[in-house]
Design a protein around this motif. Sequence first.
Motif, PDB file in Angstrom:
ATOM      1  N   GLY A 148      -3.815   4.558   3.044  1.00 43.44           N
ATOM      2  CA  GLY A 148      -4.382   4.029   4.277  1.00 43.44           C
ATOM      3  C   GLY A 148      -5.038   5.160   5.036  1.00 43.44           C
ATOM      4  O   GLY A 148      -4.979   6.328   4.629  1.00 43.44           O
ATOM      5  N   GLY A 149      -5.686   4.800   6.139  1.00 44.61           N
ATOM      6  CA  GLY A 149      -6.255   5.813   7.023  1.00 44.61           C
ATOM      7  C   GLY A 149      -7.358   6.648   6.400  1.00 44.61           C
ATOM      8  O   GLY A 149      -7.750   7.665   6.955  1.00 44.61           O
TER       9      GLY A 149
ATOM     10  N   ASP B   8      -2.553  -2.746  11.403  1.00 41.58           N
ATOM     11  CA  ASP B   8      -3.788  -2.083  11.021  1.00 41.58           C
ATOM     12  C   ASP B   8      -4.656  -2.991  10.173  1.00 41.58           C
ATOM     13  O   ASP B   8      -4.174  -3.675   9.281  1.00 41.58           O
ATOM     14  CB  ASP B   8      -3.462  -0.822  10.213  1.00 41.58           C
ATOM     15  N   MET B   9      -5.917  -3.001  10.482  1.00 45.09           N
ATOM     16  CA  MET B   9      -6.908  -3.625   9.608  1.00 45.09           C
ATOM     17  C   MET B   9      -8.097  -2.677   9.571  1.00 45.09           C
ATOM     18  O   MET B   9      -8.478  -2.120  10.604  1.00 45.09           O
ATOM     19  CB  MET B   9      -7.341  -4.996  10.129  1.00 45.09           C
ATOM     20  N   ARG B  10      -8.623  -2.479   8.400  1.00 36.42           N
ATOM     21  CA  ARG B  10      -9.700  -1.514   8.144  1.00 36.42           C
ATOM     22  C   ARG B  10     -10.345  -0.930   9.415  1.00 36.42           C
ATOM     23  O   ARG B  10     -10.934  -1.636  10.206  1.00 36.42           O
ATOM     24  CB  ARG B  10     -10.780  -2.154   7.286  1.00 36.42           C
TER      25      ARG B  10
ATOM     26  N   LEU C 241       0.326  -2.206   4.575  1.00 39.70           N
ATOM     27  CA  LEU C 241       0.865  -0.905   4.990  1.00 39.70           C
ATOM     28  C   LEU C 241       2.346  -1.013   5.331  1.00 39.70           C
ATOM     29  O   LEU C 241       3.157  -0.205   4.895  1.00 39.70           O
ATOM     30  CB  LEU C 241       0.090  -0.351   6.187  1.00 39.70           C
TER      31      LEU C 241
ATOM     32  N   GLU D 127     -12.525   3.629   5.517  1.00 35.57           N
ATOM     33  CA  GLU D 127     -12.752   2.803   6.713  1.00 35.57           C
ATOM     34  C   GLU D 127     -14.166   2.898   7.287  1.00 35.57           C
ATOM     35  O   GLU D 127     -14.638   1.942   7.896  1.00 35.57           O
ATOM     36  CB  GLU D 127     -11.752   3.168   7.832  1.00 35.57           C
TER      37      GLU D 127
ATOM     38  N   PHE E 157      -6.337  -3.640   2.763  1.00 33.69           N
ATOM     39  CA  PHE E 157      -7.052  -3.616   4.055  1.00 33.69           C
ATOM     40  C   PHE E 157      -6.133  -3.341   5.238  1.00 33.69           C
ATOM     41  O   PHE E 157      -6.503  -3.574   6.384  1.00 33.69           O
ATOM     42  CB  PHE E 157      -7.812  -4.926   4.286  1.00 33.69           C
ATOM     43  N   GLY E 158      -4.909  -2.901   4.971  1.00 34.69           N
ATOM     44  CA  GLY E 158      -3.971  -2.622   6.054  1.00 34.69           C
ATOM     45  C   GLY E 158      -2.836  -3.624   6.119  1.00 34.69           C
ATOM     46  O   GLY E 158      -1.764  -3.315   6.631  1.00 34.69           O
TER      47      GLY E 158
ATOM     48  N   GLN F 243       0.826  -1.204   0.000  1.00 36.96           N
ATOM     49  CA  GLN F 243       0.000   0.000   0.000  1.00 36.96           C
ATOM     50  C   GLN F 243       0.860   1.253   0.000  1.00 36.96           C
ATOM     51  O   GLN F 243       0.334   2.360   0.049  1.00 36.96           O
ATOM     52  CB  GLN F 243      -0.941  -0.006   1.209  1.00 36.96           C
TER      53      GLN F 243
END
Length: 735
Positions: free
Chosen positions: A500-501, A342-344, A240, A699, A236-237, A205
């Motif tokens: 992300g984020g 991290d996951m969604r 990352l 998210e 989905f993280g 990502q």
Amino acid sequence: MPGYIGSATSRVDGRAKVTGEAKYAGEFNVAGLVHGYVVESTIPKGRIARIDTSEALAVAGVIDVLTHRHRPPVADKDDAYKDEVAPEKGSPYRPLYDDSIHFSGQPLALVLAEDWETARVAASMVRVEYQKEPHITDLHVQRDKAFAIDAPAKSRGDAEKSFAAAAVRHVAEYFIPTEHHNPMELFASTAMWDDGKLTVYDKTQGVQNVQKYLCGVFDMQPEDVRVMSPYMGGGFGAGLRPQYQVVLAVLGARALKRPVRVMLTRAQMYALGHRPASIERLALGASSGGKLEAMTHEAIAVTSQLEEFARNDTGWGNLLYKSATAKFEHQLVKLDVPTSCDMRAPGAATGVYALECAMDELAIALKIDPVQLRLQCYSDRDQGEDIPYTSKQLRECYRQGAAAFGWDKRKVEPRSMRDGSEFVGWGMATGVWEALQMPATVRIVLTANGHAEVATAASDIGTGTYTIMAQVAADMLGLPIDNISVKLGDSTLPQCPLEGGSWIASSVCNAIANTARAVRGDLLKLAKGMKDSPLADASVDDVALIDGKIVSTRDTNRAVSIVSVMQSDNAERITREEANKVTEDKSHARNVHSAVFAEVKVDEDLGVIRVTRVVNAVAAGRILNLKTAHSQMMGGVVWGIGMALHEETLFDHRFGRVMNANIAEYHVPVNADVHDINIIFVEEPDEIVNPLGIKGLGEIGIVGVAAAIANAVHHATGKRVRDLPITLDKVVQFN
Ligand code: MOS
């Protein structure tokens, strides 16, 4: 601004995706490609006493077997392994570094062979002798060893005292198990080593994050490392942070001076990061009329022995509900597992699940409708920072969501609604996430034929970044969308943060606006130089690019076509590169919100739960593309169904290993689990959050969904299940 922004434009990369023209990291075929297969640890903790590769090396077609004792050099300092999203505290895992074993599934060797099947069979012949050490992988066993870290939200007043004195109280623990991302595309890297220069196709990502990481691990110069990830089959993280297969592929390529691909199997991907299991304790105290007097949210979440990964699980109540006092605490438990990641909607998916179930339980205790309770406690300010929002149309989400769902027809009592042999349950919950912007730079190259290339290093993880960027550029440059090409996923392109984020849309689109303005300025300069120019007196702010022309906004008759402007100067191209402007302003809270309404039907005898309807009303600022935005939200709801009913990584704690490391036994929703999903976008103009009013949608779709379903299951059956997933064995004895 009329045009593409906001319209339901189909994906510009749709054809490439469905025809297979869009290549993933494991699909770049080059002459002489070597295939790597990973040998994993079968124990979670200890040391490699001996590793015997002789039998594997004897297999025809095997070129080499790399181990911690037999590999090219790598860095020996933590700093070299710290990527952009590495936890602040701890030592990042170092692939194939030494004899220590930190988690089951850890790579211990890489078999390199002329084809993948040979590598795989030879991998089964690598003999490892272990020196085992005691391990713990069970959060519940280890919870007494939890230690507090800095809470992400500020506590206020004496919540414990206020809770004790409150007229109506609810206190309970909720549990969310370990979950794995399971993107469709397997993690893979193809590494090409060419005389000191490295080119890597990686599933990531963030190409620039991986590039920087590889420079650290292999002590290389940025100009010698190029990382590409033009397309992804879901992230989905999980993508990352750089994952270990990229290090292994580069080790192989450096060792052999040949291109090497390492592709993980589905099972091996269960040794990458995961959503950490967490225990969430909520204590809510209210007046008898339903005003919150105390709110306590304490989380205990899993991290590895190596690093302290934590996200904001507990602070969301501070944003949503007015409460006289509040207490937040976040604790970590170190287990012998890979570092969680991290996951969604990391933190929110789990923390808001607990908060929103607790609010439902409080509403029942108060005998107040759950929507009504949320409206009574509605907060127009972020109470932690005591600041207002840039915008917050959550009231409207409740109103429109409830209306579309038909909430007013709900019978209050559990088990009071039926459909034949099924109980019907209606539940709701709130969702909340952040609306962030990160620094990003976009380059636009406008050519004399009226085409523009728009480029930045972002990855499109499947969300529609190519498409929204093409839309925004088309509108801002006044060109048809077919004249725009978007280039992404290459570390040599202008700087861009990780995808992300939920921050990519706001970041890159505001950067496009600034770059397009610069292009417009250049065009105007050229236009002014034309003979009898109709724009001789115009400044950049009183012209616009519309329908292939540069037009005076004061008098639209004054216009020149972009192509003729370029030709007048024999200009072949205009190239501009500008960044977005990320505000330092801390005077407003920046968030997106949603109200989720769910209907479940539960078989009276079997306990089978079906989520028959979901309405998700979302307020997320300007929606750039109704079609891709709708898909994002649908995907979030589907995942919320999985979180509520299906997803659970199961460990055999005796061996510290994942038992269901496959997508047959790790359940995710399939077509038959998904019924009616209605997405509503609530209008939310926002002139403060950023110039284009974009808040991001990555998210928010999942947040609150599992709680709405859990609340609906309670309403259907009278049975309150607090530990996810809500499987039929947990509800079947509801008499
Ligand atoms: Mo998302 S969890 O920031 O990929």
